[in-house]
Design a protein around this motif. Structure first.
Motif, PDB file in Angstrom:
ATOM      1  N   ALA A   1       1.228  -1.061   0.046  1.00  9.38           N
ATOM      2  CA  ALA A   1       0.242   0.089   0.047  1.00  9.38           C
ATOM      3  C   ALA A   1       0.744   1.546  -0.337  1.00  9.38           C
ATOM      4  CB  ALA A   1      -0.864   0.163   1.462  1.00  9.38           C
ATOM      5  N   LEU A   2       2.060   1.343   0.482  1.00  9.34           N
ATOM      6  CA  LEU A   2       3.125   2.469   0.825  1.00  9.34           C
ATOM      7  C   LEU A   2       3.693   2.626  -0.244  1.00  9.34           C
ATOM      8  CD1 LEU A   2       4.206   4.466   2.602  1.00  9.34           C
ATOM      9  CD2 LEU A   2       5.552   3.232   3.232  1.00  9.34           C
ATOM     10  N   ALA A   3       3.925   1.179  -1.358  1.00 10.67           N
ATOM     11  CA  ALA A   3       4.364   1.711  -2.451  1.00 10.67           C
ATOM     12  C   ALA A   3       3.473   1.791  -2.980  1.00 10.67           C
ATOM     13  CB  ALA A   3       5.096  -0.222  -2.548  1.00 10.67           C
ATOM     14  N   GLY A   4       2.317   1.389  -3.381  1.00 11.61           N
ATOM     15  CA  GLY A   4       1.338   2.250  -4.451  1.00 11.61           C
ATOM     16  C   GLY A   4       0.739   3.534  -4.265  1.00 11.61           C
ATOM     17  N   LEU A   5       0.756   4.198  -2.742  1.00 11.43           N
ATOM     18  CA  LEU A   5       0.955   5.682  -2.368  1.00 11.43           C
ATOM     19  C   LEU A   5       1.437   5.984  -3.415  1.00 11.43           C
ATOM     20  CD1 LEU A   5      -0.551   5.814   0.529  1.00 11.43           C
ATOM     21  CD2 LEU A   5      -1.922   5.776  -1.598  1.00 11.43           C
ATOM     22  N   ALA A   6       3.174   5.719  -3.166  1.00  4.81           N
ATOM     23  CA  ALA A   6       4.538   6.535  -3.655  1.00  4.81           C
ATOM     24  C   ALA A   6       4.311   6.682  -4.950  1.00  4.81           C
ATOM     25  CB  ALA A   6       5.248   5.663  -3.424  1.00  4.81           C
ATOM     26  N   ILE A   7       3.760   5.558  -5.501  1.00  2.57           N
ATOM     27  CA  ILE A   7       3.685   5.304  -7.536  1.00  2.57           C
ATOM     28  C   ILE A   7       2.746   6.725  -7.073  1.00  2.57           C
ATOM     29  CG2 ILE A   7       3.263   3.987  -9.198  1.00  2.57           C
ATOM     30  CD1 ILE A   7       4.903   1.588  -7.746  1.00  2.57           C
ATOM     31  N   LEU A   8       1.309   6.777  -7.049  1.00  2.00           N
ATOM     32  CA  LEU A   8       1.077   7.671  -6.933  1.00  2.00           C
ATOM     33  C   LEU A   8       1.527   9.132  -7.019  1.00  2.00           C
ATOM     34  CD1 LEU A   8      -2.761   5.797  -5.904  1.00  2.00           C
ATOM     35  CD2 LEU A   8      -2.014   6.515  -8.941  1.00  2.00           C
ATOM     36  N   ALA A   9       1.400   8.880  -6.483  1.00  2.00           N
ATOM     37  CA  ALA A   9       1.852  10.504  -5.979  1.00  2.00           C
ATOM     38  C   ALA A   9       3.189  10.827  -7.312  1.00  2.00           C
ATOM     39  CB  ALA A   9       3.041  10.598  -4.645  1.00  2.00           C
ATOM     40  N   GLY A  10       3.653  10.066  -7.418  1.00  2.00           N
ATOM     41  CA  GLY A  10       5.313   9.898  -8.312  1.00  2.00           C
ATOM     42  C   GLY A  10       4.255  10.187  -9.575  1.00  2.00           C
ATOM     43  N   ALA A  11       3.022   9.989 -10.387  1.00  2.00           N
ATOM     44  CA  ALA A  11       2.557   9.544 -11.825  1.00  2.00           C
ATOM     45  C   ALA A  11       1.932  11.431 -11.530  1.00  2.00           C
ATOM     46  CB  ALA A  11       2.093   8.388 -11.294  1.00  2.00           C
ATOM     47  N   PHE A  12       1.395  11.381 -10.559  1.00  2.00           N
ATOM     48  CA  PHE A  12       0.381  12.864 -10.343  1.00  2.00           C
ATOM     49  C   PHE A  12       1.232  14.117 -10.328  1.00  2.00           C
ATOM     50  CE2 PHE A  12      -3.428  10.087  -9.293  1.00  2.00           C
ATOM     51  CZ  PHE A  12      -3.868  10.277  -9.788  1.00  2.00           C
ATOM     52  N   SER A  13       2.210  13.324  -9.882  1.00  2.00           N
ATOM     53  CA  SER A  13       3.099  14.828  -9.704  1.00  2.00           C
ATOM     54  C   SER A  13       3.902  15.180 -11.913  1.00  2.00           C
ATOM     55  CB  SER A  13       5.068  14.646  -8.559  1.00  2.00           C
ATOM     56  OG  SER A  13       5.584  13.643  -9.690  1.00  2.00           O
ATOM     57  N   LEU A  14       3.564  14.172 -12.033  1.00  4.49           N
ATOM     58  CA  LEU A  14       4.081  14.357 -14.007  1.00  4.49           C
ATOM     59  C   LEU A  14       2.594  15.158 -14.295  1.00  4.49           C
ATOM     60  CD1 LEU A  14       5.843  11.774 -15.114  1.00  4.49           C
ATOM     61  CD2 LEU A  14       6.880  13.814 -15.035  1.00  4.49           C
ATOM     62  N   SER A  15       1.177  14.743 -14.406  1.00  2.00           N
ATOM     63  CA  SER A  15      -0.329  15.023 -14.595  1.00  2.00           C
ATOM     64  C   SER A  15      -0.680  14.563 -14.589  1.00  2.00           C
ATOM     65  CB  SER A  15       0.393  15.235 -15.934  1.00  2.00           C
ATOM     66  OG  SER A  15       0.452  14.053 -16.941  1.00  2.00           O
ATOM     67  N   LEU A  16      -1.742  14.892 -14.186  1.00 10.78           N
ATOM     68  CA  LEU A  16      -3.309  14.336 -14.405  1.00 10.78           C
ATOM     69  C   LEU A  16      -3.401  13.141 -14.981  1.00 10.78           C
ATOM     70  CD1 LEU A  16      -5.698  16.997 -13.275  1.00 10.78           C
ATOM     71  CD2 LEU A  16      -4.532  15.406 -11.936  1.00 10.78           C
ATOM     72  N   GLN A  17      -3.608  13.494 -15.984  1.00  9.32           N
ATOM     73  CA  GLN A  17      -3.434  12.569 -17.315  1.00  9.32           C
ATOM     74  C   GLN A  17      -2.150  10.877 -17.260  1.00  9.32           C
ATOM     75  OE1 GLN A  17      -2.554  13.531 -21.256  1.00  9.32           O
ATOM     76  NE2 GLN A  17      -2.253  11.198 -22.153  1.00  9.32           N
ATOM     77  N   ASN A  18      -1.109  11.427 -16.655  1.00  7.90           N
ATOM     78  CA  ASN A  18      -0.163  10.244 -16.026  1.00  7.90           C
ATOM     79  C   ASN A  18      -0.283   9.524 -14.404  1.00  7.90           C
ATOM     80  OD1 ASN A  18       1.937  10.535 -18.912  1.00  7.90           O
ATOM     81  ND2 ASN A  18       2.756  12.165 -17.460  1.00  7.90           N
ATOM     82  N   GLY A  19      -1.086   9.895 -13.838  1.00 12.34           N
ATOM     83  CA  GLY A  19      -1.468   9.894 -12.384  1.00 12.34           C
ATOM     84  C   GLY A  19      -3.292   8.708 -13.235  1.00 12.34           C
ATOM     85  N   GLY A  20      -4.000   9.441 -13.884  1.00 13.17           N
ATOM     86  CA  GLY A  20      -5.018   8.445 -14.274  1.00 13.17           C
ATOM     87  C   GLY A  20      -4.494   6.860 -14.996  1.00 13.17           C
TER      88      GLY A  20
END
Length: 825
Positions: free
Chosen positions: A82-101
């Motif tokens: 769960a911690l790794a998943g949240l970190a991955i999502l935080a990194g992806a959304f830091s680029l753009s909403l599209q990448n995070g989605g």
């Protein structure tokens, strides 16, 4: 007063310094433990890696890193998924909403498939890459259908490439994630694990693309720092490999960084080559590589930026604690630290094995001591006490209900006791009838003298049987104690040999190689295991010599001159093809060698003889000659004698001392059967280093040593084996010389001559008259002389064994190497 203060100032200052250093060490240890706890137990390192992999892109569009990393963490460290998943999502959304989605959708699809895939009975780790591939493929395909007019062939290929990369990265991350998620490390990493770790670190660096400060790129600084570490730790090969892999992955993420791969690979190669210059040497390799690659750029600003990035990487490298680099080098295969770690592990296993063997040795020694304690081994019998017990059993049956009991045992105790004791001793010696005076005095003293004498005779039978049984028990305990002690000694010696480390003989290896090459001999590799005098052990790999015997004719004589003792070829394995290398083992020769001859004949000229003989070369530099004569003739006697020699050979080869070996064989033969089948044993143990000979003669005839015109008799008195259980082996030692002849024979030869009163004088005369020194001829001549005195009849089994002791002269003379002669210590 000042002088006194100066005397105490030094120790006091040193004590304060030591205490301060100890406190600093404790603080550093606590800090390290807390840091490891935060990084590994709390999962901070997974949080950082997940964040950067969530930002990582290839060609600014492909995101194959996030989902494989989450899948690997879920499979290996589920509590931190769960911690790794949240970190991955935080990194992806830091680029753009599209990448995070996109990352969120891929994680959602993967969790669904992973949940429903649990019904498939396949190893979870094996089906995980396929689950990631399908999840990424379905996610990307669904997004293209939703947000595009249609899916072209190019789009379909693009989706397949991204899913395929995710498939490969999943297998890579499954090997590399455990290396960053557990505190405890293995002793060494595999090569594929090192490459996987490098790919993971390079992938993490792609997440820093776009991080720029004062015109300096973060991914360039970190990638060069990574190359510096591995070049310094592992050398040029791994350094160049890390540079290529890191540069390749960064160039995938940003095509403009393609030249970075050349810079990193060249810098890793130079840094590894200059690692002997410590950190500054490796750093100089990076700076030189940066300048050379930077010259390709025409812009002066690009060259200065490139140099600044390298200098920052060098600064980070110089600030990295040395102990961290040493710990990393222990994990990388091929490094000197890793080899030392492996040797330490092997040494630990060796010591554990040796300790276990020593423990078994101590157990056997304790068992031996338990049999020898309390007087079991050398107990002196208390005869008075045993007689008291015997007489008490007699009085129970005779005096217990006698009306004169009070008078005899209360008023005249000493007189009564002495009478009964004397009668017991007379009966035991079968001399009571010859002592009527004692019988008359007993009649006057005792009213039941006849009954008492009869009871003593009856009880004495059981008493003697009981004494014999006790004697057998004591003897059995003594035999077991000696055998256990012998086994304990062998195991203890074996433990000491295991503990004996191989000496560091690199200097001697270089000297020998230099001497041989100066003579024109090409040596591929040399390994020196021992240079102990008399026990030299050297192995070499030399080019194929086409059967010319260069090892025996040239290398061995040169080693003889270099090492100062005779060296010969022990074993040689020739190459399978002309361009290959032969494996040759060299070792010390013994100071003496033994030539033997045997003459053997069965009674009546038959095929089966009761005599057996054996020549045994032992590993301890000894040579054993043995003759055994079974009682009688025929198959049974042959079986007994051959069995005796077979047992002797097997026991001696274990390293047990010869006296204990013979006692063990005697106990086996005496306890194995109730038949009166006995064997003699004539054993000579020749030390091939100093020519000292130990003779152990068990019921055998004398042996003779012929030295020129002088004949020396060797004799010892022992009964044949198996007759009695307790006997002491009489060992006779003689110092032989080169060219001496040792002649051993069975009783059929020694006592064979007819009409001879003194067999010893006759045999000495015949041996002294021999004109040959060939062992086989001597054995045949002695046998022929004995048979001739019997008019050609062979009335007993006959065996003659002759051994000639000679100096061991090498086949080839030593070749002098004056410039390099050095006896290695």
């Amino acid at each position: 007063m000042q002088k006194t203060e100066r005397n105490f100032a030094g120790p006091a200052t040193e004590a304060v310094f030591n205490r301060t250093r100890l406190e600093m060490s404790r603080i550093f240890t606590k800090t390290s433990l807390k840091t490891e706890k935060v990084l590994f137990q709390w999962g901070l390192i997974l949080l950082a890696v997940g964040f950067l992999l969530g930002r990582a892109l290839i060609l600014m569009e492909i995101m194959p890193f996030a989902l494989p990393f989450f899948a690997a963490v879920l499979a290996i460290k589920k509590d931190k998924a769960a911690l790794a998943g949240l970190a991955i999502l935080a990194g992806a959304f830091s680029l753009s909403l599209q990448n995070g989605g996109v990352v969120f959708c891929s994680l959602f699809v993967f969790l669904l498939l992973h949940r429903f895939g649990g019904f498939i009975t396949i190893d979870p780790l094996k089906k995980l890459p396929f689950t990631v591939f399908i999840s990424m493929f379905l996610t990307k395909l669904g997004i293209f259908y939703l947000f595009s007019q249609g899916v072209t062939m190019y789009d379909f290929a693009f989706i397949a490439v991204e899913a395929g990369l995710s498939f490969i990265l999943t297998m890579i991350f499954l090997q590399s994630v455990p290396l960053i998620s557990y505190r405890k490390r293995k002793q060494s990493l595999k090569t594929e694990e090192v490459i996987s770790l490098i790919i993971l670190l390079a992938s993490v660096m792609t997440g820093t693309i776009g991080w720029v400060m004062y015109g300096l790129s973060a991914e360039h600084v970190l990638s060069r720092y990574l190359v510096l570490i591995f070049a310094f730790v592992s050398g040029p090969t791994i350094g160049a490999t890390v540079g290529v892999v890191t540069g390749l992955i960064l160039s995938f993420a940003n095509v403009t960084s393609l030249y970075e791969m050349s810079l990193l690979a060249f810098s890793g190669l130079l840094g590894g080559l200059l690692k002997d210059g410590k950190k500054m040497g490796a750093s100089l390799g990076l700076i030189v590589g940066s300048l050379l690659i930077g010259l390709y750029s025409q812009a002066e600003q690009a060259l200065s930026t490139n140099l600044y990035e390298s200098l920052i990487a060098v600064a980070l490298f110089l600030l990295t604690p040395t102990f961290l680099l040493k710990n990393l080098s222990k994990l990388v295969p091929g490094t000197s630290e890793n080899m030392m770690e492996q040797q330490q592990y092997i040494r630990k296993v060796r010591d554990v094995t040796a300790n276990r063997v020593e423990q078994f040795s101590n157990v056997f020694q304790a068992l031996s001591d338990s049999f020898t304690q309390n007087g079991f081994y050398e107990e002196k019998r208390n005869e008075e006490k045993e007689i008291d017990y015997f007489l008490s059993s007699v009085t129970e049956r005779t005096c217990q209900f006698c009306f004169k009991k009070e008078q005899c045992w209360a008023q005249q105790f000493d007189t009564t006791y002495e009478y009964l004791k004397e009668i017991m001793l007379e009966i035991d010696n079968n001399s009571l009838e010859q002592n009527p005076k004692l019988v008359r005095e007993m009649d006057k003293h005792c009213v039941k003298s006849k009954k008492v004498i009869d009871v003593i005779e009856h009880e004495l039978t059981y008493f003697k049987a009981n004494q014999q049984l006790k004697s057998q028990i004591h003897e059995s305990r003594r035999i077991v104690a000696e055998q256990l002690h012998g086994v304990s000694q062998v195991m203890n010696n074996f433990a000491q040999e295991i503990k004996r480390e191989r000496e560091n003989l690199n200097v001697q290896e270089e000297q020998i190689v230099e001497a041989l090459r100066s003579f024109g001999m090409e040596i591929n590799q040399i390994e020196i295991y021992s240079l102990e005098p008399g026990n030299v052990d050297v192995e070499m790999w030399v080019p194929y010599c086409h059967g010319r015997g260069e090892c025996e004719k040239i290398i061995a004589p040169m080693l003889t001159d270099i090492l100062g003792e005779s060296i010969v070829v022990k074993n040689e394995e020739c190459a399978k093809y002309p361009q290959g290398y032969c494996h040759v083992s060299f070792g010390s020769t013994k100071a003496y060698v033994v030539d033997t001859g045997v003459a053997h004949a069965a009674k009546g000229g038959g095929f089966v003889s009761g005599d057996s003989y054996s020549m045994i070369e032992l590993n301890a530099g000894k040579y054993a000659l043995a003759i055994s004569d079974g009682m009688g003739n025929g198959e049974r006697a042959h079986y007994e004698s051959s069995e005796t020699l077979q047992l002797l050979k097997q026991i001696l080869q274990t390293g047990i001392e010869e006296t204990i070996a013979i006692k063990s064989i005697n106990s086996i033969l005496s306890l194995r059967t109730s038949d009166e089948i006995f064997s003699t044993l004539d054993l000579a143990m020749i030390d091939l280093q100093d020519a000292n000979v130990n003779f152990l003669k068990i019921g055998s005839t004398p042996s003779f040593i012929k030295r020129g015109d002088k004949v020396i008799k060797v004799q010892a008195s022992n009964l044949p084996m198996g007759i009695i259980e307790e006997f002491e082996v009489d060992v006779v030692s003689e110092q032989m010389k080169a060219q001496d002849l040792l002649i051993m024979m069975s009783d059929g030869v020694f006592e064979g001559p007819r009409h001879v009163e003194n067999y010893e004088m006759w045999m000495k005369r015949k041996i002294g008259e021999l004109q040959t020194d060939d062992p086989q001829e001597i054995a045949d001549l002695i046998m022929e002389e004995v048979i001739r005195t019997r008019s050609g009849l062979i009335e007993d089994d006959m065996t003659v064994v002759v051994a000639k002791l000679k100096h061991n002269t090498p086949k080839w003379s030593s070749i002098p190497t004056y410039a390099y002669r050095k006896k290695a210590q």
